[in-house]
Design a protein around this motif. Structure first.
Motif, PDB file in Angstrom:
ATOM      1  N   ARG A   9       0.872  -1.179   0.000  1.00  0.00           N
ATOM      2  CA  ARG A   9       0.000   0.000   0.000  1.00  0.00           C
ATOM      3  C   ARG A   9       0.912   1.232   0.000  1.00  0.00           C
ATOM      4  NH1 ARG A   9      -2.857   0.405   5.088  1.00  0.00           N
ATOM      5  NH2 ARG A   9      -0.828  -0.204   5.832  1.00  0.00           N
ATOM      6  N   MET A  10       0.351   2.369  -0.397  1.00  0.00           N
ATOM      7  CA  MET A  10       1.159   3.598  -0.399  1.00  0.00           C
ATOM      8  C   MET A  10       1.591   3.941   1.023  1.00  0.00           C
ATOM      9  SD  MET A  10       0.406   5.825  -3.648  1.00  0.00           S
ATOM     10  CE  MET A  10      -1.062   6.735  -3.424  1.00  0.00           C
ATOM     11  N   ALA A  11       0.738   3.687   2.008  1.00  0.00           N
ATOM     12  CA  ALA A  11       1.106   3.965   3.400  1.00  0.00           C
ATOM     13  C   ALA A  11       2.306   3.113   3.818  1.00  0.00           C
ATOM     14  CB  ALA A  11      -0.077   3.714   4.324  1.00  0.00           C
ATOM     15  N   ASP A  12       2.351   1.874   3.340  1.00  0.00           N
ATOM     16  CA  ASP A  12       3.488   0.996   3.651  1.00  0.00           C
ATOM     17  C   ASP A  12       4.777   1.553   3.037  1.00  0.00           C
ATOM     18  OD1 ASP A  12       1.711  -0.774   4.906  1.00  0.00           O
ATOM     19  OD2 ASP A  12       1.408  -1.918   3.053  1.00  0.00           O
ATOM     20  N   ARG A  63      -1.141   1.294 -10.169  1.00  0.00           N
ATOM     21  CA  ARG A  63      -1.993   1.120  -8.993  1.00  0.00           C
ATOM     22  C   ARG A  63      -2.936  -0.042  -9.281  1.00  0.00           C
ATOM     23  NH1 ARG A  63      -1.237   6.882  -9.230  1.00  0.00           N
ATOM     24  NH2 ARG A  63      -0.983   7.806  -7.159  1.00  0.00           N
ATOM     25  N   VAL A  64      -3.035  -0.944  -8.316  1.00  0.00           N
ATOM     26  CA  VAL A  64      -3.927  -2.093  -8.476  1.00  0.00           C
ATOM     27  C   VAL A  64      -4.770  -2.249  -7.217  1.00  0.00           C
ATOM     28  CG1 VAL A  64      -2.423  -3.331 -10.091  1.00  0.00           C
ATOM     29  CG2 VAL A  64      -2.165  -3.709  -7.645  1.00  0.00           C
ATOM     30  N   PRO A  65      -6.016  -2.663  -7.375  1.00  0.00           N
ATOM     31  CA  PRO A  65      -6.842  -2.888  -6.181  1.00  0.00           C
ATOM     32  C   PRO A  65      -6.370  -4.126  -5.420  1.00  0.00           C
ATOM     33  CG  PRO A  65      -8.095  -3.346  -8.188  1.00  0.00           C
ATOM     34  CD  PRO A  65      -6.741  -2.867  -8.609  1.00  0.00           C
ATOM     35  N   ASP A  66      -6.490  -4.054  -4.115  1.00  0.00           N
ATOM     36  CA  ASP A  66      -6.159  -5.191  -3.267  1.00  0.00           C
ATOM     37  C   ASP A  66      -7.238  -6.253  -3.478  1.00  0.00           C
ATOM     38  OD1 ASP A  66      -6.259  -6.934  -0.917  1.00  0.00           O
ATOM     39  OD2 ASP A  66      -4.817  -5.548  -0.034  1.00  0.00           O
ATOM     40  N   PRO A  67      -6.858  -7.501  -3.748  1.00  0.00           N
ATOM     41  CA  PRO A  67      -7.879  -8.527  -3.987  1.00  0.00           C
ATOM     42  C   PRO A  67      -8.773  -8.790  -2.778  1.00  0.00           C
ATOM     43  CG  PRO A  67      -5.640  -9.433  -4.262  1.00  0.00           C
ATOM     44  CD  PRO A  67      -5.508  -7.992  -3.900  1.00  0.00           C
ATOM     45  N   ALA A  68      -8.257  -8.550  -1.576  1.00  0.00           N
ATOM     46  CA  ALA A  68      -9.038  -8.803  -0.364  1.00  0.00           C
ATOM     47  C   ALA A  68      -9.917  -7.620   0.036  1.00  0.00           C
ATOM     48  CB  ALA A  68      -8.104  -9.167   0.791  1.00  0.00           C
ATOM     49  N   ASN A  69      -9.554  -6.419  -0.419  1.00  0.00           N
ATOM     50  CA  ASN A  69     -10.311  -5.223  -0.053  1.00  0.00           C
ATOM     51  C   ASN A  69     -10.165  -4.230  -1.203  1.00  0.00           C
ATOM     52  OD1 ASN A  69     -11.366  -2.859   0.945  1.00  0.00           O
ATOM     53  ND2 ASN A  69     -10.265  -2.955   2.899  1.00  0.00           N
ATOM     54  N   ARG A  70     -11.154  -4.156  -2.043  1.00  0.00           N
ATOM     55  CA  ARG A  70     -11.050  -3.368  -3.265  1.00  0.00           C
ATOM     56  C   ARG A  70     -10.951  -1.870  -3.009  1.00  0.00           C
ATOM     57  NH1 ARG A  70     -10.776  -6.210  -7.565  1.00  0.00           N
ATOM     58  NH2 ARG A  70     -11.534  -4.664  -9.038  1.00  0.00           N
ATOM     59  N   ARG A  71     -11.166  -1.437  -1.774  1.00  0.00           N
ATOM     60  CA  ARG A  71     -10.966  -0.014  -1.448  1.00  0.00           C
ATOM     61  C   ARG A  71      -9.497   0.315  -1.224  1.00  0.00           C
ATOM     62  NH1 ARG A  71     -14.495   0.904   3.590  1.00  0.00           N
ATOM     63  NH2 ARG A  71     -13.667  -1.144   3.953  1.00  0.00           N
ATOM     64  N   VAL A  72      -8.691  -0.715  -1.007  1.00  0.00           N
ATOM     65  CA  VAL A  72      -7.260  -0.530  -0.767  1.00  0.00           C
ATOM     66  C   VAL A  72      -6.529  -0.608  -2.109  1.00  0.00           C
ATOM     67  CG1 VAL A  72      -5.207  -1.532   0.320  1.00  0.00           C
ATOM     68  CG2 VAL A  72      -7.392  -1.487   1.556  1.00  0.00           C
ATOM     69  N   ILE A  73      -5.640   0.348  -2.332  1.00  0.00           N
ATOM     70  CA  ILE A  73      -4.852   0.388  -3.554  1.00  0.00           C
ATOM     71  C   ILE A  73      -3.419  -0.022  -3.238  1.00  0.00           C
ATOM     72  CG2 ILE A  73      -3.965   1.889  -5.398  1.00  0.00           C
ATOM     73  CD1 ILE A  73      -6.966   1.350  -5.553  1.00  0.00           C
TER      74      ILE A  73
END
Length: 149
Positions: A55-58, A85-95
């Motif tokens: 994630r960008m925060a990471d 940028r790709v959506p997180d497969p587990a949480n599509r709100r997370v990029i």
């Protein structure tokens, strides 16, 4: 009366060397023609060492910068086709941010530029001096001043 700072001259030489190393590295990165800044180069290297797209925060945490700085870096690299940028497969709100094939190719060219910069910087040193410098830098790079175990 205060005594002179015995570490002052050493600290100043270390800072001068750091600035010189950054200038030389920047010159080689610019000569690569990739259109990548040193900060973007650092982000690409960080991405390459992540086992999964972060994630960008990471990324901000790993690079010790504010999240807004990561957004700007990613925007520039994405415009150049080096990341996406790709959506997180587990949480599509997370990029999440991942390297593209162009980003991986750029990393190879950036590694070559860094090697050339290192060769220029280390040219005055003998093989033995390089070994000693490597050990000293390992010690200085560790937060507790000692080698990792």
């Amino acid at each position: 009366m205060t005594s002179p700072d015995p570490e002052g001259p050493l600290a100043e030489r270390l800072l001068r060397f750091t600035r010189r190393a950054h200038r030389i590295q920047k010159r080689y990165i610019e000569q690569s023609g990739l259109g990548v800044t040193p900060a973007q180069s650092r982000l690409l290297r960080t991405l390459a060492h992540c086992p999964a797209p972060p994630r960008m925060a990471d990324l901000a945490e790993r690079l010790e910068v504010v999240p807004r700085a990561i957004t700007s870096l990613v925007d520039g690299l994405e415009a150049g086709g080096k990341v996406r940028r790709v959506p997180d497969p587990a949480n599509r709100r997370v990029i999440r941010i991942e390297l593209t094939d162009a980003g991986r190719a750029a990393l190879g060219e950036l590694r070559a530029a860094r090697r050339s910069a290192a060769e220029e910087i280390l040219a005055p040193l003998t093989s033995e001096q390089r070994v000693v410098l490597g050990g000293l830098l390992d010690t200085l790079a560790e937060p507790d001043g000692g080698p990792r175990g």
